[in-house]
Motif scaffolding. Structure first.
Motif, PDB file in Angstrom:
ATOM      1  N   GLN A  57       2.241   7.089  -6.638  1.00 14.44           N
ATOM      2  CA  GLN A  57       1.247   8.104  -6.955  1.00 14.44           C
ATOM      3  C   GLN A  57       1.764   9.498  -6.620  1.00 14.44           C
ATOM      4  N   ARG A  58       2.425   9.619  -5.470  1.00 13.76           N
ATOM      5  CA  ARG A  58       2.970  10.903  -5.046  1.00 13.76           C
ATOM      6  C   ARG A  58       4.053  11.391  -6.002  1.00 13.76           C
ATOM      7  N   ALA A  59       4.851  10.453  -6.520  1.00 13.99           N
ATOM      8  CA  ALA A  59       5.938  10.825  -7.426  1.00 13.99           C
ATOM      9  C   ALA A  59       5.407  11.535  -8.667  1.00 13.99           C
ATOM     10  N   LYS A  60       4.219  11.154  -9.112  1.00 12.70           N
ATOM     11  CA  LYS A  60       3.614  11.802 -10.272  1.00 12.70           C
ATOM     12  C   LYS A  60       3.175  13.235  -9.940  1.00 12.70           C
ATOM     13  N   GLU A  61       2.860  13.467  -8.671  1.00 12.89           N
ATOM     14  CA  GLU A  61       2.403  14.791  -8.254  1.00 12.89           C
ATOM     15  C   GLU A  61       3.563  15.777  -8.117  1.00 12.89           C
ATOM     16  N   TYR A  62       4.747  15.273  -7.750  1.00 12.00           N
ATOM     17  CA  TYR A  62       5.877  16.165  -7.504  1.00 12.00           C
ATOM     18  C   TYR A  62       6.213  17.018  -8.728  1.00 12.00           C
ATOM     19  N   SER A  63       6.131  16.414  -9.926  1.00 12.12           N
ATOM     20  CA  SER A  63       6.556  17.126 -11.134  1.00 12.12           C
ATOM     21  C   SER A  63       5.712  18.363 -11.430  1.00 12.12           C
ATOM     22  N   SER A  64       4.512  18.412 -10.859  1.00 10.91           N
ATOM     23  CA  SER A  64       3.648  19.578 -11.093  1.00 10.91           C
ATOM     24  C   SER A  64       3.750  20.616  -9.973  1.00 10.91           C
ATOM     25  N   MET A  65       4.590  20.360  -8.983  1.00  7.85           N
ATOM     26  CA  MET A  65       4.734  21.287  -7.863  1.00  7.85           C
ATOM     27  C   MET A  65       5.756  22.377  -8.203  1.00  7.85           C
TER      28      MET A  65
ATOM     29  N   ALA B 290      15.905  13.247 -11.540  1.00  9.79           N
ATOM     30  CA  ALA B 290      15.339  11.913 -11.736  1.00  9.79           C
ATOM     31  C   ALA B 290      15.020  11.308 -10.374  1.00  9.79           C
ATOM     32  N   TYR B 291      13.880  10.654 -10.284  1.00  8.14           N
ATOM     33  CA  TYR B 291      13.421  10.166  -8.984  1.00  8.14           C
ATOM     34  C   TYR B 291      12.709   8.831  -9.141  1.00  8.14           C
ATOM     35  N   SER B 292      13.195   7.837  -8.437  1.00 12.18           N
ATOM     36  CA  SER B 292      12.551   6.519  -8.400  1.00 12.18           C
ATOM     37  C   SER B 292      12.044   6.303  -6.979  1.00 12.18           C
ATOM     38  N   PRO B 293      10.741   6.397  -6.766  1.00 10.10           N
ATOM     39  CA  PRO B 293      10.206   6.477  -5.396  1.00 10.10           C
ATOM     40  C   PRO B 293      10.414   5.244  -4.535  1.00 10.10           C
ATOM     41  N   ILE B 294      10.507   4.058  -5.146  1.00 14.96           N
ATOM     42  CA  ILE B 294      10.632   2.852  -4.313  1.00 14.96           C
ATOM     43  C   ILE B 294      11.898   2.062  -4.616  1.00 14.96           C
ATOM     44  N   ALA B 295      12.746   2.587  -5.488  1.00 11.30           N
ATOM     45  CA  ALA B 295      13.971   1.867  -5.829  1.00 11.30           C
ATOM     46  C   ALA B 295      14.966   1.944  -4.676  1.00 11.30           C
ATOM     47  N   LEU B 296      15.622   0.826  -4.406  1.00  9.48           N
ATOM     48  CA  LEU B 296      16.630   0.763  -3.357  1.00  9.48           C
ATOM     49  C   LEU B 296      17.927   0.215  -3.942  1.00  9.48           C
TER      50      LEU B 296
ATOM     51  N   ALA C 111       0.834  -1.207   0.000  1.00  8.62           N
ATOM     52  CA  ALA C 111       0.000   0.000   0.000  1.00  8.62           C
ATOM     53  C   ALA C 111       0.867   1.254   0.000  1.00  8.62           C
ATOM     54  N   LEU C 112       1.923   1.256   0.789  1.00  6.23           N
ATOM     55  CA  LEU C 112       2.811   2.412   0.862  1.00  6.23           C
ATOM     56  C   LEU C 112       3.550   2.624  -0.458  1.00  6.23           C
ATOM     57  N   LYS C 113       4.019   1.552  -1.061  1.00  2.93           N
ATOM     58  CA  LYS C 113       4.752   1.688  -2.324  1.00  2.93           C
ATOM     59  C   LYS C 113       3.844   2.229  -3.429  1.00  2.93           C
ATOM     60  N   LEU C 114       2.600   1.807  -3.432  1.00  2.92           N
ATOM     61  CA  LEU C 114       1.645   2.336  -4.412  1.00  2.92           C
ATOM     62  C   LEU C 114       1.428   3.828  -4.169  1.00  2.92           C
ATOM     63  N   LEU C 115       1.303   4.208  -2.911  1.00  2.00           N
ATOM     64  CA  LEU C 115       1.110   5.622  -2.576  1.00  2.00           C
ATOM     65  C   LEU C 115       2.329   6.449  -2.970  1.00  2.00           C
ATOM     66  N   LEU C 116       3.526   5.922  -2.754  1.00  2.00           N
ATOM     67  CA  LEU C 116       4.754   6.623  -3.136  1.00  2.00           C
ATOM     68  C   LEU C 116       4.813   6.846  -4.651  1.00  2.00           C
TER      69      LEU C 116
END
Length: 279
Positions: free
Chosen positions: A103-111, A118-124, A96-101
Motif C-alpha cells: 500500500q505504501r509503495a503506491k503512495e511513494y509515486s505521488s510524493m 523501479a521498486y518492489s516493496p516485498i521482493a527479496l 500484515a506488514l507485506k500488505l502495508l508495504l
C-alpha cells in the motif's frame, strides 16, 4: 503474545540534497496499528531504531516480539530489540506488514521526493536452491492429500515430536470447506526421520513448490530466503502427480503440508508442518 511486524529499509525517496531515505514501518499482526518514520541513510542505525521504538512505546506498549522478514533489516532491528529487551524473530510470515508495504509503495509515486526508480516493496533476492544434505535423506517420498476437515483431528493431540500448525493456517480459519483436498508431501525418513525433522524445524519451512524443468524439481522455501532441492524427477507419473499437487494448492488457498514419518505404516509420525506461500 503482543507482536509487531517491522521493516527498515531504503525506499525510492530522497531528501532535499538527493540523499536516499530509509523508512521504518511497523504494524501489528492484524494491521490495526501502524507507525512509520523516515531518516537519512547516514542515520540508519540501531540507535535511531531504538529511539523510534522507545518513542512509540509512549503510546503503544512495547511488544513481546517483533517479526522481521527482510534479511537486510534483521541485524539492525535485533540490535535495537536487544537494547529494549524485545525479542526479534526472523520469519516470512508477516502478511500484515507485506500488505502495508504494498500500500505504501503506491503512495511513494505521488510524493514530491519520489526518485522514480523501479521498486518492489516485498521482493527479496533468493539464492539458487541447493540440495538437502545427503546425511538427512530417508527412504523415499511421495505426494499426498488430506481432506481439510481431517487435518486437525489427524495430528493435533498426537505425540508428535515436532508439530507446526499455526492457528492462522488451520483450514477452518482459511475458510476451507471440510471436503477440500489439502495437498502435501510425505517423506519416509527411516532411520534419518528424527534427524531430518529436527533439521527442517531449524530451517523453518515456509512452502514446498513444484518447479517444472529438465528435470522437474520439488523446492523447499525456508528461513527468510533459503531454498533447498528436496527432489528432482523425470518420471511421467511423478510429474503428473506434481501438477495435481500444484492445482490442489490453488483450490486450498495455498495451504499444503509436509509430513515426516519413520515409515509408511501410518502408526507414528515424526514431524508435521502446515505451509502456505501466501501467508
Amino acid at each position: 503474545m503482543s507482536i509487531w511486524q517491522a521493516d527498515f529499509y531504503r525506499r525510492p525517496l530522497q531528501d532535499e540534497t538527493g540523499k536516499p531515505l530509509w523508512e521504518l514501518l511497523i504494524c501489528d499482526s492484524e494491521g490495526s496499528f501502524q507507525f512509520s518514520a523516515v531518516c537519512r541513510q547516514g542515520d540508519a542505525n540501531s540507535n535511531w531504531l531504538a529511539s523510534q521504538l522507545q518513542q512509540q512505546a509512549q503510546t503503544q506498549n512495547l511488544p513481546e516480539l517483533i517479526q522481521v522478514f527482510r534479511p537486510q533489516s534483521l541485524g539492525l532491528i535485533e540490535a535495537a530489540g536487544k537494547v529494549l529487551g524485545v525479542k526479534v524473530e526472523a520469519t516470512r510470515r508477516t502478511a500484515a506488514l507485506k500488505l502495508l508495504l504494498q500500500q505504501r509503495a503506491k503512495e511513494y509515486s505521488s510524493m514530491p521526493n519520489y526518485t522514480g526508480e523501479a521498486y518492489s516493496p516485498i521482493a527479496l533476492d533468493s539464492p539458487p536452491p541447493v540440495p538437502l544434505p545427503e546425511n538427512l535423506w530417508g527412504d523415499g517420498w511421495r505426494f499426498a492429500s488430506l481432506p481439510a476437515g481431517d487435518i486437525e483431528d489427524a495430528f493435533q493431540g498426537r505425540p508428535l515430536p515436532i508439530l507446526e500448525m499455526p492457528e492462522f493456517l488451520l483450514p477452518l480459519n482459511l475458510g476451507l470447506a471440510s471436503t477440500v483436498p489439502v495437498p502435501g508431501v510425505v517423506i519416509d525418513g527411516g532411520r534419518q526421520s528424527m534427524r531430518l525433522a529436527r533439521w527442517l524445524q531449524d530451517a523453518k519451512p515456509f512452502a514446498l513448490n513444484y518447479i517444472a524443468g529438465e528435470p522437474d524439481g520439488l523446492i523447499l522455501e525456508a528461513g527468510l530466503v533459503d531454498r533447498w532441492v528436496v527432489a528432482t524427477f523425470e518420471d511421467s507419473e511423478v510429474k503428473a502427480a506434481a501438477q495435481i499437487y500444484q492445482q490442489r494448492k490453488q483450490l486450498s488457498k495455498g495451504l499444503h503440508f509436509l509430513l515426516v514419518q519413520p515409515d509408511d505404516s501410518g502408526m507414528t509420525y515424526t514431524g508435521f508442518w502446515l505451509l502456505n506461500f501466501d501467508r
